[in-house]
Scaffold this motif. Structure first.
Motif, PDB file in Angstrom:
ATOM      1  N   LEU A  28     -59.809   9.268 -27.045  1.00  6.91           N
ATOM      2  CA  LEU A  28     -60.567   8.024 -26.988  1.00  6.91           C
ATOM      3  C   LEU A  28     -61.950   8.151 -27.604  1.00  6.91           C
ATOM      4  O   LEU A  28     -62.425   7.222 -28.254  1.00  6.91           O
ATOM      5  CB  LEU A  28     -60.707   7.557 -25.541  1.00  6.91           C
ATOM      6  N   ASN A  29     -62.617   9.287 -27.418  1.00  2.00           N
ATOM      7  CA  ASN A  29     -63.999   9.356 -27.882  1.00  2.00           C
ATOM      8  C   ASN A  29     -64.103   9.513 -29.398  1.00  2.00           C
ATOM      9  O   ASN A  29     -65.206   9.605 -29.930  1.00  2.00           O
ATOM     10  CB  ASN A  29     -64.783  10.444 -27.144  1.00  2.00           C
ATOM     11  N   SER A  30     -62.984   9.531 -30.073  1.00  2.00           N
ATOM     12  CA  SER A  30     -62.997   9.521 -31.533  1.00  2.00           C
ATOM     13  C   SER A  30     -63.059   8.109 -32.099  1.00  2.00           C
ATOM     14  O   SER A  30     -63.123   7.928 -33.319  1.00  2.00           O
ATOM     15  CB  SER A  30     -61.745  10.220 -32.069  1.00  2.00           C
ATOM     16  N   TYR A  31     -63.026   7.129 -31.205  1.00  2.00           N
ATOM     17  CA  TYR A  31     -62.970   5.732 -31.635  1.00  2.00           C
ATOM     18  C   TYR A  31     -64.009   4.896 -30.894  1.00  2.00           C
ATOM     19  O   TYR A  31     -64.412   5.216 -29.784  1.00  2.00           O
ATOM     20  CB  TYR A  31     -61.582   5.146 -31.353  1.00  2.00           C
ATOM     21  N   CYS A  74     -68.462  -3.034 -25.424  1.00  2.00           N
ATOM     22  CA  CYS A  74     -67.871  -1.964 -26.216  1.00  2.00           C
ATOM     23  C   CYS A  74     -68.790  -0.752 -26.217  1.00  2.00           C
ATOM     24  O   CYS A  74     -69.972  -0.842 -25.891  1.00  2.00           O
ATOM     25  CB  CYS A  74     -67.573  -2.419 -27.637  1.00  2.00           C
ATOM     26  N   ILE A  75     -68.208   0.367 -26.583  1.00  2.00           N
ATOM     27  CA  ILE A  75     -68.958   1.614 -26.726  1.00  2.00           C
ATOM     28  C   ILE A  75     -68.507   2.238 -28.030  1.00  2.00           C
ATOM     29  O   ILE A  75     -67.314   2.334 -28.328  1.00  2.00           O
ATOM     30  CB  ILE A  75     -68.723   2.531 -25.513  1.00  2.00           C
ATOM     31  N   PHE A 111     -72.735   6.260 -29.451  1.00  2.00           N
ATOM     32  CA  PHE A 111     -74.011   5.992 -30.106  1.00  2.00           C
ATOM     33  C   PHE A 111     -74.582   4.642 -29.704  1.00  2.00           C
ATOM     34  O   PHE A 111     -75.793   4.465 -29.603  1.00  2.00           O
ATOM     35  CB  PHE A 111     -73.816   6.067 -31.620  1.00  2.00           C
ATOM     36  N   ALA A 112     -73.718   3.660 -29.500  1.00  2.00           N
ATOM     37  CA  ALA A 112     -74.195   2.319 -29.169  1.00  2.00           C
ATOM     38  C   ALA A 112     -73.288   1.683 -28.140  1.00  2.00           C
ATOM     39  O   ALA A 112     -72.097   2.006 -28.059  1.00  2.00           O
ATOM     40  CB  ALA A 112     -74.236   1.450 -30.423  1.00  2.00           C
ATOM     41  N   TRP A 157     -71.291  -2.408 -32.355  1.00  2.00           N
ATOM     42  CA  TRP A 157     -72.685  -2.150 -32.670  1.00  2.00           C
ATOM     43  C   TRP A 157     -73.512  -2.768 -31.566  1.00  2.00           C
ATOM     44  O   TRP A 157     -72.991  -3.490 -30.712  1.00  2.00           O
ATOM     45  CB  TRP A 157     -73.059  -2.665 -34.058  1.00  2.00           C
ATOM     46  N   ASP A 158     -74.814  -2.524 -31.536  1.00  2.00           N
ATOM     47  CA  ASP A 158     -75.618  -2.908 -30.371  1.00  2.00           C
ATOM     48  C   ASP A 158     -75.780  -4.420 -30.232  1.00  2.00           C
ATOM     49  O   ASP A 158     -76.249  -4.899 -29.202  1.00  2.00           O
ATOM     50  CB  ASP A 158     -76.970  -2.219 -30.384  1.00  2.00           C
TER      51      ASP A 158
END
Length: 123
Positions: free
Chosen positions: A29-32, A50-51, A56-57, A102-103
């Protein structure tokens, strides 16, 4: 195609809390960038939170900001959505999907939707 399994929905009273979980098989999961969407009865799908890849954001829709929190447990390969101070208008089917994140916003990648998990907020 990435596939996710959502769980944790249910019936809760206004002001209550739920934690949704999203697991994946066959990939990390943390690859996406991953996000939560929801669809209320009679309405279109809405991006909730979303993350981004590598955390990162993060993004939250205005309607849930300050009440919901997205997080990821890499050891369990699981994404969470902690939902507090729930309101009747949060009633919807919630979906976990790959996103552009994105943020200031999010958009779903790919087509189709998984099974989702039903959240009902009612007294």
């Amino acid at each position: 195609q990435l596939q996710f399994v959502e769980s944790g929905g249910g019936l809760v009273q206004p002001g209550g809390s739920l934690r949704l979980s999203c697991t994946a098989s066959g990939f990390t999961l943390n690859s996406y960038s991953i996000g939560w969407f929801r669809q209320a009865p009679g309405k279109d799908h809405e991006g909730v939170s979303c993350i981004s890849r590598s955390d990162f954001a993060t993004y939250y829709a205005d309607s849930v900001k300050g009440r919901f929190r997205i997080s990821r447990d890499n050891a369990k390969n699981t994404l969470y959505l902690q939902m507090n101070s729930l309101k009747p208008e949060d009633t919807a089917v919630y979906y976990c999907e790959a996103t552009h994140c994105w943020d200031r916003g999010m958009s779903k990648k790919g087509s189709g939707w998984g099974q989702g998990t039903q959240v009902t907020v009612s007294s």
